[in-house]
Design a protein around this motif. Sequence first.
Motif, PDB file in Angstrom:
ATOM      1  N   ASP A  95     -23.055 -40.215   2.320  1.00 20.82           N
ATOM      2  CA  ASP A  95     -23.993 -39.228   1.790  1.00 20.82           C
ATOM      3  C   ASP A  95     -23.287 -37.923   1.396  1.00 20.82           C
ATOM      4  O   ASP A  95     -23.746 -36.834   1.708  1.00 20.82           O
ATOM      5  CB  ASP A  95     -25.098 -38.968   2.813  1.00 20.82           C
ATOM      6  N   GLY A  96     -22.128 -38.057   0.734  1.00 19.29           N
ATOM      7  CA  GLY A  96     -21.391 -36.889   0.263  1.00 19.29           C
ATOM      8  C   GLY A  96     -20.600 -36.167   1.336  1.00 19.29           C
ATOM      9  O   GLY A  96     -20.112 -35.066   1.101  1.00 19.29           O
ATOM     10  N   LYS A  97     -20.429 -36.779   2.498  1.00 16.97           N
ATOM     11  CA  LYS A  97     -19.681 -36.168   3.605  1.00 16.97           C
ATOM     12  C   LYS A  97     -18.564 -37.103   4.027  1.00 16.97           C
ATOM     13  O   LYS A  97     -18.724 -38.325   4.001  1.00 16.97           O
ATOM     14  CB  LYS A  97     -20.597 -35.928   4.808  1.00 16.97           C
ATOM     15  N   LEU A  98     -17.427 -36.516   4.412  1.00 19.18           N
ATOM     16  CA  LEU A  98     -16.360 -37.302   5.021  1.00 19.18           C
ATOM     17  C   LEU A  98     -16.649 -37.359   6.514  1.00 19.18           C
ATOM     18  O   LEU A  98     -16.667 -36.325   7.185  1.00 19.18           O
ATOM     19  CB  LEU A  98     -14.990 -36.662   4.782  1.00 19.18           C
ATOM     20  N   VAL A  99     -16.894 -38.549   7.034  1.00 16.42           N
ATOM     21  CA  VAL A  99     -17.260 -38.719   8.440  1.00 16.42           C
ATOM     22  C   VAL A  99     -16.148 -39.495   9.129  1.00 16.42           C
ATOM     23  O   VAL A  99     -15.876 -40.650   8.782  1.00 16.42           O
ATOM     24  CB  VAL A  99     -18.605 -39.455   8.588  1.00 16.42           C
TER      25      VAL A  99
END
Length: 126
Positions: A95-99
């Motif tokens: 969702d557009g985040k680096l996790v």
Amino acid sequence: MTCGLHPQAFFGNWKLVSSENFEEYMRAIGKIIILTYLQIGNIVTPVLSIYQDGEKLVMKLKTSVFSSEKSFVLGEEFDEHFAGQKYRSVINLDDGKLVQTQKWDGKTTIQTRKIQDGKMILVRMS
């Protein structure tokens, strides 16, 4: 990995402005002595560089005290070392985040990086 933001949005140099849950993260990984050292006189201002090298992404963290580097393929587990501790990590674009999920000794921490108003926000959870 979901769509939204491409990893290229994270490419560049990012200077630490603030840090959320850093103390809790350091306690979770058992490195409170390092936390104390880093806090003395605010001696470090980390700069994180993210770029692509072939099929891998590279994250280089540089401070006046230490530096580290990790290279990885999104969605693939890799070994990582920090302050004498070995981790199994995986980084996904979600969702557009680096996790990033780190696992060691039956413990897990999650670090989420997102871009907001031209700044990278890092949130750590243990």
